[in-house]
Design an enzyme around this catalytic site. Structure first.
Site, mmCIF file in Angstrom:
data_model
loop_
_atom_site.group_PDB
_atom_site.id
_atom_site.type_symbol
_atom_site.label_atom_id
_atom_site.label_comp_id
_atom_site.label_asym_id
_atom_site.label_seq_id
_atom_site.Cartn_x
_atom_site.Cartn_y
_atom_site.Cartn_z
ATOM 1 N N ASP A 1 38.248 40.386 43.717
ATOM 2 C CA ASP A 1 38.019 40.094 45.132
ATOM 3 C C ASP A 1 36.893 40.969 45.676
ATOM 4 O O ASP A 1 36.702 42.100 45.210
ATOM 5 C CB ASP A 1 39.290 40.355 45.944
ATOM 6 C CG ASP A 1 40.388 39.332 45.652
ATOM 7 O OD1 ASP A 1 40.056 38.243 45.142
ATOM 8 O OD2 ASP A 1 41.565 39.622 45.933
ATOM 9 N N TYR B 1 45.199 48.300 36.557
ATOM 10 C CA TYR B 1 44.855 48.482 37.963
ATOM 11 C C TYR B 1 45.539 49.707 38.538
ATOM 12 O O TYR B 1 46.651 50.062 38.127
ATOM 13 C CB TYR B 1 45.309 47.270 38.787
ATOM 14 C CG TYR B 1 44.637 45.968 38.451
ATOM 15 C CD1 TYR B 1 43.442 45.601 39.066
ATOM 16 C CD2 TYR B 1 45.199 45.092 37.529
ATOM 17 C CE1 TYR B 1 42.828 44.383 38.768
ATOM 18 C CE2 TYR B 1 44.598 43.876 37.226
ATOM 19 C CZ TYR B 1 43.408 43.536 37.846
ATOM 20 O OH TYR B 1 42.813 42.344 37.545
ATOM 21 N N ASP C 1 46.766 41.410 51.674
ATOM 22 C CA ASP C 1 46.070 42.703 51.573
ATOM 23 C C ASP C 1 45.699 43.178 52.979
ATOM 24 O O ASP C 1 46.023 42.515 53.978
ATOM 25 C CB ASP C 1 44.849 42.619 50.648
ATOM 26 C CG ASP C 1 43.798 41.621 51.127
ATOM 27 O OD1 ASP C 1 43.820 41.241 52.321
ATOM 28 O OD2 ASP C 1 42.945 41.220 50.316
ATOM 29 N N ARG D 1 48.125 41.732 44.625
ATOM 30 C CA ARG D 1 48.527 41.545 46.018
ATOM 31 C C ARG D 1 49.953 41.005 46.101
ATOM 32 O O ARG D 1 50.792 41.493 46.856
ATOM 33 C CB ARG D 1 47.586 40.552 46.712
ATOM 34 C CG ARG D 1 46.219 41.078 47.032
ATOM 35 C CD ARG D 1 45.369 39.984 47.662
ATOM 36 N NE ARG D 1 44.896 39.006 46.690
ATOM 37 C CZ ARG D 1 44.556 37.755 46.989
ATOM 38 N NH1 ARG D 1 44.681 37.311 48.226
ATOM 39 N NH2 ARG D 1 44.095 36.948 46.063
#
Length: 298
Positions: free
Chosen positions: A38, A66, A80, A178
């Site tokens: 993103d 991550y 988010d 997310r």
């Protein structure tokens, strides 16, 4: 130029922005990325250059690592911090960190996720974020993803009626962090969203391997391409390898179907090497028992 360019994608850039920029810097159209990030997220974005574009689907299909922060107390429409608040619940308690860590462990292994409305998943030929921008919510089928490891990093922070904590996750491709944050919140009993995300690893390529865009520009001006590019092999380290002799290597270069090797592999797909150089990717033949066929020949 053939190899993998390990880019550190900056915030505010799309993955496609990085591809277009690198095409201009390296003066080549043969550039492909290996997993969208993103725009608000920074992190490891390996770009395949030249012949290495042939391995894009194989490098994409690797584990990702991550580091994220989940914030409890507010849910947003985008899942988010860039989205609009859709639900709030004040966090007026202090959590037992052992219990929170226990909740995280319930997500380890195979889990199901419903893709967020603000995502590029297509339903009936249209991307979900296009529906979302029209104010529509459509039914999305759940997807199975795999969480190899998830662990809390640091401690829980309390501020303005919310609680947040960082965690690290090792997961399969297609995992929405997310959505994972939202589901963690639900498991704890609060609306939640992802307030930070950084991808630190794709397959065997890590944060410390990566170059900033400005560094790539400088090294390209010096024509230091050997310094910039990782060998194609770095994108295939997750695959088993079959070492062959010279005669077999010549048959492979012509893309021939071959007798299956005697050794066993973890997956149906494997890399073929001659003198430690990758020649091709082969798979067990789906129709001819005891045979293997080429998937990619380099």
């Amino acid at each position: 130029m053939d190899g993998i360019l390990p880019v550190w994608k900056p915030k505010g850039w799309t993955s496609h922005d990085c591809v277009m920029k690198v095409r201009k810097i390296l003066h080549t159209k043969k550039v492909g990325h290996t997993g969208t990030l993103d725009p608000d997220v920074e992190g490891v974005l390996p770009l395949c250059i030249g012949r290495a574009t042939k391995i894009v689907p194989f490098l994409t299909d690797t584990i990702k690592v991550y580091e994220a922060v989940v914030t409890l107390g507010m849910a947003t429409d985008t899942e988010d911090s860039s989205g609009e608040s859709v639900e709030t619940k004040e966090v007026a308690e202090v959590f037992d960190e052992k219990e929170v860590k226990g909740v995280l462990q319930t997500f380890q292994g195979e889990i199901k996720q419903i893709p967020p409305m603000y995502s590029a998943v297509k339903i009936k030929g249209k991307k979900l974020y296009e529906y979302a921008r029209e104010g529509k919510i459509v039914e999305r089928p759940a997807r199975e993803v795999y969480i190899h490891n998830i662990e809390m990093m640091g401690t829980i922070n309390y501020e303005d009626g919310k609680a947040s904590f960082p965690f690290r996750v090792v997961c399969s491709k297609g995992t929405y962090i997310r959505t994972l944050c939202v589901d963690i919140g639900k498991a704890i009993g609060y609306p939640a969203h992802m307030s930070f995300l950084e991808r630190t690893r794709t397959g065997d390529i890590r944060k410390e391997d990566c170059y900033q865009i400005e560094d790539i520009e400088k090294l390209a001006e010096q024509e230091a391409y050997d310094q910039l590019l990782l060998p194609l092999e770095r994108g295939l380290n997750h695959l088993d390898s079959w070492q062959v002799d010279k005669e077999t290597s010549e048959r492979i270069q012509h893309g021939q179907v071959l007798p299956a090797p005697a050794q066993s592999f973890e997956r149906d797909i494997f890399q073929v090497k001659y003198q430690d150089k990758v020649l091709a990717i082969y798979q067990f033949h789906p129709e001819k028992q005891g045979k293997v066929k080429p998937v990619r020949v380099f």
